[in-house]
Design a protein around this motif. Structure first.
Motif, PDB file in Angstrom:
ATOM      1  N   LEU A  33       0.821  -1.212   0.000  1.00 48.87           N
ATOM      2  CA  LEU A  33       0.000   0.000   0.000  1.00 48.87           C
ATOM      3  C   LEU A  33       0.858   1.268   0.000  1.00 48.87           C
ATOM      4  O   LEU A  33       0.668   2.167  -0.827  1.00 48.87           O
ATOM      5  CB  LEU A  33      -0.940   0.000   1.210  1.00 48.87           C
ATOM      6  CG  LEU A  33      -2.063  -1.036   1.205  1.00 48.87           C
ATOM      7  CD1 LEU A  33      -2.836  -0.992   2.516  1.00 48.87           C
ATOM      8  CD2 LEU A  33      -3.007  -0.799   0.036  1.00 48.87           C
ATOM      9  N   PHE A  34       1.809   1.328   0.924  1.00 49.01           N
ATOM     10  CA  PHE A  34       2.599   2.549   1.067  1.00 49.01           C
ATOM     11  C   PHE A  34       3.664   2.694  -0.021  1.00 49.01           C
ATOM     12  O   PHE A  34       3.979   3.816  -0.429  1.00 49.01           O
ATOM     13  CB  PHE A  34       3.232   2.610   2.457  1.00 49.01           C
ATOM     14  CG  PHE A  34       2.253   2.969   3.544  1.00 49.01           C
ATOM     15  CD1 PHE A  34       1.818   4.268   3.705  1.00 49.01           C
ATOM     16  CD2 PHE A  34       1.758   1.996   4.392  1.00 49.01           C
ATOM     17  CE1 PHE A  34       0.910   4.603   4.694  1.00 49.01           C
ATOM     18  CE2 PHE A  34       0.838   2.306   5.384  1.00 49.01           C
ATOM     19  CZ  PHE A  34       0.410   3.617   5.537  1.00 49.01           C
ATOM     20  N   SER A  35       4.226   1.585  -0.478  1.00 46.36           N
ATOM     21  CA  SER A  35       5.214   1.695  -1.565  1.00 46.36           C
ATOM     22  C   SER A  35       4.535   2.117  -2.862  1.00 46.36           C
ATOM     23  O   SER A  35       5.124   2.850  -3.666  1.00 46.36           O
ATOM     24  CB  SER A  35       5.956   0.365  -1.758  1.00 46.36           C
ATOM     25  OG  SER A  35       5.077  -0.658  -2.188  1.00 46.36           O
ATOM     26  N   PHE A  36       3.290   1.685  -3.062  1.00 42.77           N
ATOM     27  CA  PHE A  36       2.543   2.123  -4.242  1.00 42.77           C
ATOM     28  C   PHE A  36       2.256   3.622  -4.162  1.00 42.77           C
ATOM     29  O   PHE A  36       2.372   4.342  -5.158  1.00 42.77           O
ATOM     30  CB  PHE A  36       1.237   1.343  -4.369  1.00 42.77           C
ATOM     31  CG  PHE A  36       0.369   1.794  -5.513  1.00 42.77           C
ATOM     32  CD1 PHE A  36       0.781   1.602  -6.823  1.00 42.77           C
ATOM     33  CD2 PHE A  36      -0.843   2.421  -5.282  1.00 42.77           C
ATOM     34  CE1 PHE A  36      -0.011   2.024  -7.890  1.00 42.77           C
ATOM     35  CE2 PHE A  36      -1.633   2.843  -6.332  1.00 42.77           C
ATOM     36  CZ  PHE A  36      -1.225   2.645  -7.636  1.00 42.77           C
ATOM     37  N   LEU A  37       1.909   4.084  -2.962  1.00 45.59           N
ATOM     38  CA  LEU A  37       1.657   5.511  -2.764  1.00 45.59           C
ATOM     39  C   LEU A  37       2.923   6.329  -3.020  1.00 45.59           C
ATOM     40  O   LEU A  37       2.907   7.308  -3.787  1.00 45.59           O
ATOM     41  CB  LEU A  37       1.146   5.761  -1.349  1.00 45.59           C
ATOM     42  CG  LEU A  37       0.929   7.231  -0.939  1.00 45.59           C
ATOM     43  CD1 LEU A  37      -0.118   7.878  -1.831  1.00 45.59           C
ATOM     44  CD2 LEU A  37       0.527   7.321   0.532  1.00 45.59           C
ATOM     45  N   ILE A  38       4.031   5.915  -2.388  1.00 43.57           N
ATOM     46  CA  ILE A  38       5.301   6.609  -2.568  1.00 43.57           C
ATOM     47  C   ILE A  38       5.757   6.528  -4.026  1.00 43.57           C
ATOM     48  O   ILE A  38       6.194   7.523  -4.625  1.00 43.57           O
ATOM     49  CB  ILE A  38       6.388   6.007  -1.649  1.00 43.57           C
ATOM     50  CG1 ILE A  38       6.051   6.253  -0.182  1.00 43.57           C
ATOM     51  CG2 ILE A  38       7.762   6.585  -1.982  1.00 43.57           C
ATOM     52  CD1 ILE A  38       6.074   7.699   0.236  1.00 43.57           C
ATOM     53  N   GLY A  39       5.652   5.341  -4.601  1.00 38.79           N
ATOM     54  CA  GLY A  39       6.080   5.150  -5.983  1.00 38.79           C
ATOM     55  C   GLY A  39       5.279   5.990  -6.963  1.00 38.79           C
ATOM     56  O   GLY A  39       5.834   6.511  -7.945  1.00 38.79           O
ATOM     57  N   SER A  40       3.978   6.138  -6.711  1.00 39.21           N
ATOM     58  CA  SER A  40       3.137   6.957  -7.588  1.00 39.21           C
ATOM     59  C   SER A  40       3.571   8.417  -7.537  1.00 39.21           C
ATOM     60  O   SER A  40       3.682   9.083  -8.568  1.00 39.21           O
ATOM     61  CB  SER A  40       1.668   6.827  -7.181  1.00 39.21           C
ATOM     62  OG  SER A  40       1.200   5.502  -7.366  1.00 39.21           O
ATOM     63  N   ILE A  41       3.812   8.907  -6.316  1.00 41.20           N
ATOM     64  CA  ILE A  41       4.251  10.297  -6.161  1.00 41.20           C
ATOM     65  C   ILE A  41       5.597  10.519  -6.844  1.00 41.20           C
ATOM     66  O   ILE A  41       5.807  11.499  -7.571  1.00 41.20           O
ATOM     67  CB  ILE A  41       4.339  10.667  -4.667  1.00 41.20           C
ATOM     68  CG1 ILE A  41       2.937  10.627  -4.031  1.00 41.20           C
ATOM     69  CG2 ILE A  41       4.966  12.051  -4.480  1.00 41.20           C
ATOM     70  CD1 ILE A  41       2.941  10.785  -2.525  1.00 41.20           C
ATOM     71  N   VAL A  42       6.523   9.584  -6.611  1.00 42.50           N
ATOM     72  CA  VAL A  42       7.863   9.694  -7.205  1.00 42.50           C
ATOM     73  C   VAL A  42       7.795   9.583  -8.726  1.00 42.50           C
ATOM     74  O   VAL A  42       8.460  10.328  -9.450  1.00 42.50           O
ATOM     75  CB  VAL A  42       8.795   8.604  -6.634  1.00 42.50           C
ATOM     76  CG1 VAL A  42      10.114   8.560  -7.400  1.00 42.50           C
ATOM     77  CG2 VAL A  42       9.063   8.867  -5.158  1.00 42.50           C
ATOM     78  N   GLY A  43       6.962   8.663  -9.222  1.00 41.86           N
ATOM     79  CA  GLY A  43       6.828   8.494 -10.672  1.00 41.86           C
ATOM     80  C   GLY A  43       6.276   9.725 -11.343  1.00 41.86           C
ATOM     81  O   GLY A  43       6.753  10.138 -12.412  1.00 41.86           O
ATOM     82  N   ILE A  44       5.268  10.334 -10.718  1.00 41.15           N
ATOM     83  CA  ILE A  44       4.705  11.575 -11.256  1.00 41.15           C
ATOM     84  C   ILE A  44       5.754  12.680 -11.222  1.00 41.15           C
ATOM     85  O   ILE A  44       5.869  13.474 -12.160  1.00 41.15           O
ATOM     86  CB  ILE A  44       3.450  11.983 -10.463  1.00 41.15           C
ATOM     87  CG1 ILE A  44       2.323  10.975 -10.713  1.00 41.15           C
ATOM     88  CG2 ILE A  44       2.999  13.391 -10.836  1.00 41.15           C
ATOM     89  CD1 ILE A  44       1.103  11.181  -9.849  1.00 41.15           C
ATOM     90  N   GLY A  45       6.543  12.696 -10.131  1.00 42.85           N
ATOM     91  CA  GLY A  45       7.621  13.684 -10.033  1.00 42.85           C
ATOM     92  C   GLY A  45       8.668  13.480 -11.108  1.00 42.85           C
ATOM     93  O   GLY A  45       9.163  14.449 -11.706  1.00 42.85           O
ATOM     94  N   ARG A  46       9.006  12.221 -11.383  1.00 39.08           N
ATOM     95  CA  ARG A  46      10.008  11.913 -12.412  1.00 39.08           C
ATOM     96  C   ARG A  46       9.546  12.345 -13.794  1.00 39.08           C
ATOM     97  O   ARG A  46      10.349  12.759 -14.638  1.00 39.08           O
ATOM     98  CB  ARG A  46      10.302  10.419 -12.411  1.00 39.08           C
ATOM     99  CG  ARG A  46      11.105   9.934 -11.221  1.00 39.08           C
ATOM    100  CD  ARG A  46      12.581  10.063 -11.471  1.00 39.08           C
ATOM    101  NE  ARG A  46      13.064   9.009 -12.348  1.00 39.08           N
ATOM    102  CZ  ARG A  46      14.054   9.120 -13.217  1.00 39.08           C
ATOM    103  NH1 ARG A  46      14.645  10.280 -13.369  1.00 39.08           N
ATOM    104  NH2 ARG A  46      14.441   8.104 -13.945  1.00 39.08           N
ATOM    105  N   ALA A  47       8.232  12.236 -14.020  1.00 40.73           N
ATOM    106  CA  ALA A  47       7.689  12.589 -15.331  1.00 40.73           C
ATOM    107  C   ALA A  47       7.330  14.069 -15.437  1.00 40.73           C
ATOM    108  O   ALA A  47       6.949  14.539 -16.510  1.00 40.73           O
ATOM    109  CB  ALA A  47       6.451  11.739 -15.618  1.00 40.73           C
TER     110      ALA A  47
END
Length: 237
Positions: A33-47
């Motif tokens: 749950l939390f890695s998906f949340l963090i990963g989504s934020i980071v992925g959006i930031g990367r893009a």
């Protein structure tokens, strides 16, 4: 002289195995749950086209992907006392029936940060796969960048990245076995305990292997259901 199997030891120590399974499930569910949340934020930031946001997300990904997970667990556990820094973790520990709050949440935090970095790259790839014309078309309708990302781009990206996302979730479940190195009584820890007390490590390892297979197959099954649901939504659209 051949090895004589004694599967009865699994019945004798079933309580230890069940407790280890429950702890692994807790680590896995919270970690996913939390890695998906963090990963989504980071992925959006990367893009993102914002230079500083993209740079920060890139540093995060490169930092946590290139440090072994076990090193991160050791660093967090032996450097910080999480229950003192974040007192609310004690309440969470009581709610989740965690015996060693610091060890459990140190392992969980390491799993989240490590897996989140990989999920961030998956999310970035999904976002970049969406035609840029959709972003421009949405903006021409008066939507701001946040609205375009939240309502148009991100939902489509999620449909695309479900298979690689599943792989990351499965890796997290398997990587949770490293939590035993800092004293978290999960499945692999239970195997070591049984082996130490009975010298029946093969039987214990066999049982734990089957339990890990059960966990990973169950996760794959649910992720496949989600993928099918998304696919039907696209066809019906």
């Amino acid at each position: 002289m051949g090895y004589e199997f004694d599967w009865g030891v699994l019945i004798e120590y079933k309580g230890l195995l069940i407790q280890g399974l429950i702890t692994t499930v807790k680590l896995s569910i919270l970690g996913i749950l939390f890695s998906f949340l963090i990963g989504s934020i980071v992925g959006i930031g990367r893009a993102s086209k914002n230079f500083w946001l993209s740079l920060f997300a890139s540093y995060y990904v490169e930092s946590f992907r290139n440090i072994p997970l076990i090193v991160q667990m050791f660093f967090i556990y032996f450097t910080f006392t999480l229950s003192q820094i974040f007192p609310f973790l004690n309440s969470w520990g009581e709610f989740l029936h965690i015996q060693d709050v610091d060890a459990f949440f140190s392992a969980l935090l390491a799993l989240i940060l490590y897996t989140g970095a990989y999920i961030g790259e998956v999310v970035k790839a999904g976002i970049n796969s969406i035609p840029k014309g959709q972003f421009e078309a949405a903006q021409s309708l008066g939507m701001n960048r946040f609205q375009v990302m939240w309502y148009i781009i991100y939902p489509q990206a999620i449909r695309i990245i479900i298979p690689p996302l599943t792989s990351q979730f499965l890796n997290l479940i398997k990587n949770s076995s490293l939590a035993m190195t800092i004293g978290v009584a999960e499945l692999t820890f239970a195997t070591q305990q049984i082996d130490a007390e009975t010298f029946r490590g093969f039987e214990a390892a066999t049982a734990v292997t089957i339990l890990y297979i059960f966990l990973t197959l169950t996760t794959s099954f649910f992720m496949n259901l989600i993928e099918i649901k998304f696919s039907k939504g696209v066809k019906n659209a």
